[in-house]
Enzyme design. Structure first.
Site, PDB file in Angstrom:
ATOM      1  N   TRP A   1      -7.793  11.345   2.741  1.00 38.75           N
ATOM      2  CA  TRP A   1      -7.481  11.681   1.359  1.00 38.75           C
ATOM      3  C   TRP A   1      -6.013  11.394   1.007  1.00 38.75           C
ATOM      4  O   TRP A   1      -5.297  12.264   0.505  1.00 38.75           O
ATOM      5  CB  TRP A   1      -7.810  13.146   1.091  1.00 38.75           C
ATOM      6  CG  TRP A   1      -9.235  13.546   1.244  1.00 38.75           C
ATOM      7  CD1 TRP A   1     -10.205  12.915   1.969  1.00 38.75           C
ATOM      8  CD2 TRP A   1      -9.868  14.692   0.673  1.00 38.75           C
ATOM      9  NE1 TRP A   1     -11.397  13.597   1.894  1.00 38.75           N
ATOM     10  CE2 TRP A   1     -11.229  14.697   1.103  1.00 38.75           C
ATOM     11  CE3 TRP A   1      -9.430  15.731  -0.139  1.00 38.75           C
ATOM     12  CZ2 TRP A   1     -12.130  15.688   0.731  1.00 38.75           C
ATOM     13  CZ3 TRP A   1     -10.328  16.729  -0.498  1.00 38.75           C
ATOM     14  CH2 TRP A   1     -11.668  16.704  -0.085  1.00 38.75           C
TER      15      TRP A   1
ATOM     16  N   GLY B   1       0.803  -1.212   0.000  1.00 38.42           N
ATOM     17  CA  GLY B   1       0.000   0.000   0.000  1.00 38.42           C
ATOM     18  C   GLY B   1       0.840   1.268   0.000  1.00 38.42           C
ATOM     19  O   GLY B   1       2.064   1.244   0.189  1.00 38.42           O
TER      20      GLY B   1
ATOM     21  N   ASP C   1     -10.987   9.330   8.208  1.00 32.00           N
ATOM     22  CA  ASP C   1     -11.969  10.373   8.473  1.00 32.00           C
ATOM     23  C   ASP C   1     -13.389   9.924   8.138  1.00 32.00           C
ATOM     24  O   ASP C   1     -14.367  10.566   8.541  1.00 32.00           O
ATOM     25  CB  ASP C   1     -11.632  11.639   7.672  1.00 32.00           C
ATOM     26  CG  ASP C   1     -11.578  11.389   6.168  1.00 32.00           C
ATOM     27  OD1 ASP C   1     -11.176  10.277   5.764  1.00 32.00           O
ATOM     28  OD2 ASP C   1     -11.923  12.305   5.399  1.00 32.00           O
TER      29      ASP C   1
ATOM     30  N   ALA D   1      -5.606  -2.492   4.796  1.00 38.66           N
ATOM     31  CA  ALA D   1      -7.019  -2.146   4.894  1.00 38.66           C
ATOM     32  C   ALA D   1      -7.742  -2.494   3.604  1.00 38.66           C
ATOM     33  O   ALA D   1      -7.126  -2.547   2.531  1.00 38.66           O
ATOM     34  CB  ALA D   1      -7.201  -0.660   5.190  1.00 38.66           C
ATOM     35  N   TYR D   2      -9.018  -2.711   3.724  1.00 36.45           N
ATOM     36  CA  TYR D   2      -9.915  -2.773   2.566  1.00 36.45           C
ATOM     37  C   TYR D   2     -10.330  -1.330   2.298  1.00 36.45           C
ATOM     38  O   TYR D   2     -11.017  -0.719   3.111  1.00 36.45           O
ATOM     39  CB  TYR D   2     -11.137  -3.639   2.889  1.00 36.45           C
ATOM     40  CG  TYR D   2     -12.093  -3.836   1.729  1.00 36.45           C
ATOM     41  CD1 TYR D   2     -12.175  -5.052   1.074  1.00 36.45           C
ATOM     42  CD2 TYR D   2     -12.925  -2.799   1.300  1.00 36.45           C
ATOM     43  CE1 TYR D   2     -13.060  -5.245   0.018  1.00 36.45           C
ATOM     44  CE2 TYR D   2     -13.801  -2.971   0.241  1.00 36.45           C
ATOM     45  CZ  TYR D   2     -13.868  -4.190  -0.391  1.00 36.45           C
ATOM     46  OH  TYR D   2     -14.735  -4.363  -1.442  1.00 36.45           O
ATOM     47  N   THR D   3      -9.895  -0.765   1.169  1.00 36.65           N
ATOM     48  CA  THR D   3     -10.087   0.667   0.928  1.00 36.65           C
ATOM     49  C   THR D   3     -10.982   0.983  -0.272  1.00 36.65           C
ATOM     50  O   THR D   3     -11.125   2.146  -0.630  1.00 36.65           O
ATOM     51  CB  THR D   3      -8.727   1.357   0.720  1.00 36.65           C
ATOM     52  OG1 THR D   3      -8.045   0.738  -0.380  1.00 36.65           O
ATOM     53  CG2 THR D   3      -7.867   1.261   1.975  1.00 36.65           C
TER      54      THR D   3
ATOM     55  N   TYR E   1     -17.658   1.001   4.336  1.00 37.20           N
ATOM     56  CA  TYR E   1     -16.222   1.205   4.555  1.00 37.20           C
ATOM     57  C   TYR E   1     -15.979   1.924   5.874  1.00 37.20           C
ATOM     58  O   TYR E   1     -15.176   1.481   6.713  1.00 37.20           O
ATOM     59  CB  TYR E   1     -15.629   2.011   3.401  1.00 37.20           C
ATOM     60  CG  TYR E   1     -14.249   2.547   3.692  1.00 37.20           C
ATOM     61  CD1 TYR E   1     -13.148   1.703   3.751  1.00 37.20           C
ATOM     62  CD2 TYR E   1     -14.048   3.912   3.925  1.00 37.20           C
ATOM     63  CE1 TYR E   1     -11.883   2.198   4.036  1.00 37.20           C
ATOM     64  CE2 TYR E   1     -12.791   4.410   4.197  1.00 37.20           C
ATOM     65  CZ  TYR E   1     -11.713   3.545   4.258  1.00 37.20           C
ATOM     66  OH  TYR E   1     -10.465   4.044   4.548  1.00 37.20           O
TER      67      TYR E   1
ATOM     68  N   LEU F   1      -3.687 -12.109   7.119  1.00 38.58           N
ATOM     69  CA  LEU F   1      -4.233 -11.365   8.248  1.00 38.58           C
ATOM     70  C   LEU F   1      -5.586 -11.891   8.710  1.00 38.58           C
ATOM     71  O   LEU F   1      -6.037 -11.552   9.809  1.00 38.58           O
ATOM     72  CB  LEU F   1      -4.358  -9.883   7.885  1.00 38.58           C
ATOM     73  CG  LEU F   1      -3.042  -9.120   7.705  1.00 38.58           C
ATOM     74  CD1 LEU F   1      -3.311  -7.693   7.245  1.00 38.58           C
ATOM     75  CD2 LEU F   1      -2.219  -9.117   8.981  1.00 38.58           C
TER      76      LEU F   1
END
Length: 308
Positions: free
Chosen positions: A156, A15, A107, A64-66, A130, A41
């Protein structure tokens, strides 16, 4: 490797953040970065084995799942990576005490209805799968009660690696078939270069490991400084990229409301975060997002020239 170097274990090595963590590695640290080919994981035993092998002073969870919109139809997958994997990491650290944990969140745990920057104490209310899955991951850290851990919310994120808003804008703006671009103006937040986030993580990690900072589970906010809409961000990307020769023309960028560009997942309309607690605790200052974008584009220009 020097015997007195502090050992860090980073999950999510492919990532944006993990790559910058490796690139910004402080001299007093060694790092092992693991991806899905090295550790599963979603499997408690695999996570425990990885932690036992490295015996880290600090674990940084950058995995992370983004896929924000895709998560709306893949809720189980989002929760597996954004919650269950955190439970496995925390459980492994409970079994093998000694390592601190920094978990990176978002955020998007807020609903954006506030008109002032969010502090860590403000009420969360995610609007998307998410965001809800990331909030569940935060709760997994807090409920684990590890003696030394913290959560870092950010926003962001972009870098010269992978796919992100900056690189998408550059691709669209360079498309000769495209004569204009519409970008949302009524979602407000703060762009964050993954490089600055990585440097902030190292500052917090060193403070935790050295015992100079409060070690109870805590939540902090970190992004670059300033405020922008996606439209403002796009305008700056085009201006700065054109100055550097990364774009050979400018096209009109039109501000549109988010209602004109509906997406599966709802986003907070305002998600600017208050970073003052982080700055005070870790003596680490933010830089304005436009200056950070400029530095990232300088880096990208060098990479393009080297590959041309």
């Amino acid at each position: 490797m020097s015997a007195d170097k502090r050992r860090a274990l980073v999950f999510g090595k492919n990532g944006q953040l993990a790559r910058e963590l490796v690139r910004t590695l402080p001299a007093e640290w060694s790092v092992s970065a693991l991806g899905r080919n090295e550790v599963n994981l979603l499997d408690q035993a695999s996570v425990a084995d990885a932690i036992a092998s490295v015996r880290p002073d600090l674990v940084i969870n950058a995995a992370a799942y983004t896929a924000v919109d895709q998560a709306e139809s893949q809720e189980a997958e989002a929760y597996e990576l954004n919650q269950k994997s955190i439970e496995h990491i925390a459980a492994s650290l409970q079994e093998q005490p000694g390592g601190a944990l920094i978990h990176v969140s978002t955020d998007f745990v807020f609903d954006g209805k506030q008109s002032r920057p969010y502090t860590a104490a403000d009420q969360t209310n995610p609007m998307s799968v998410y965001g809800a899955s990331k909030l569940a991951g935060e709760r997994a850290v807090l409920e684990a009660g590890l003696p030394s851990s913290l959560i870092m919310r950010t926003s962001w994120v972009y870098s010269s690696f992978g796919q992100n808003f900056v690189k998408t804008m550059l691709r669209l703006m360079a498309d000769p078939a495209r004569n204009e671009l519409n970008v949302i103006y009524d979602q407000i937040g703060t762009p964050t270069w993954a490089r600055s986030l990585a440097e902030a993580v190292w500052a917090a990690g060193l403070c935790l490991v050295d015992g100079r900072c409060a070690s109870n589970p805590a939540i902090f906010h970190w992004s670059d400084a300033g405020v922008a809409s996606w439209y403002d961000f796009a305008i700056a990307i085009q201006e700065l990229a054109f100055e550097r020769g990364l774009l050979d023309r400018k096209i009109p960028v039109n501000p549109i409301p988010q209602s004109d560009y509906p997406l599966p997942a709802a986003r907070p309309a305002f998600s600017v975060m208050d970073k003052s607690a982080f700055e005070r605790t870790f003596d680490f200052r933010t830089k304005h997002w436009r200056a950070q974008l400029s530095a990232m584009l300088d880096e990208l220009k060098v990479a393009v020239e080297q590959n041309s």
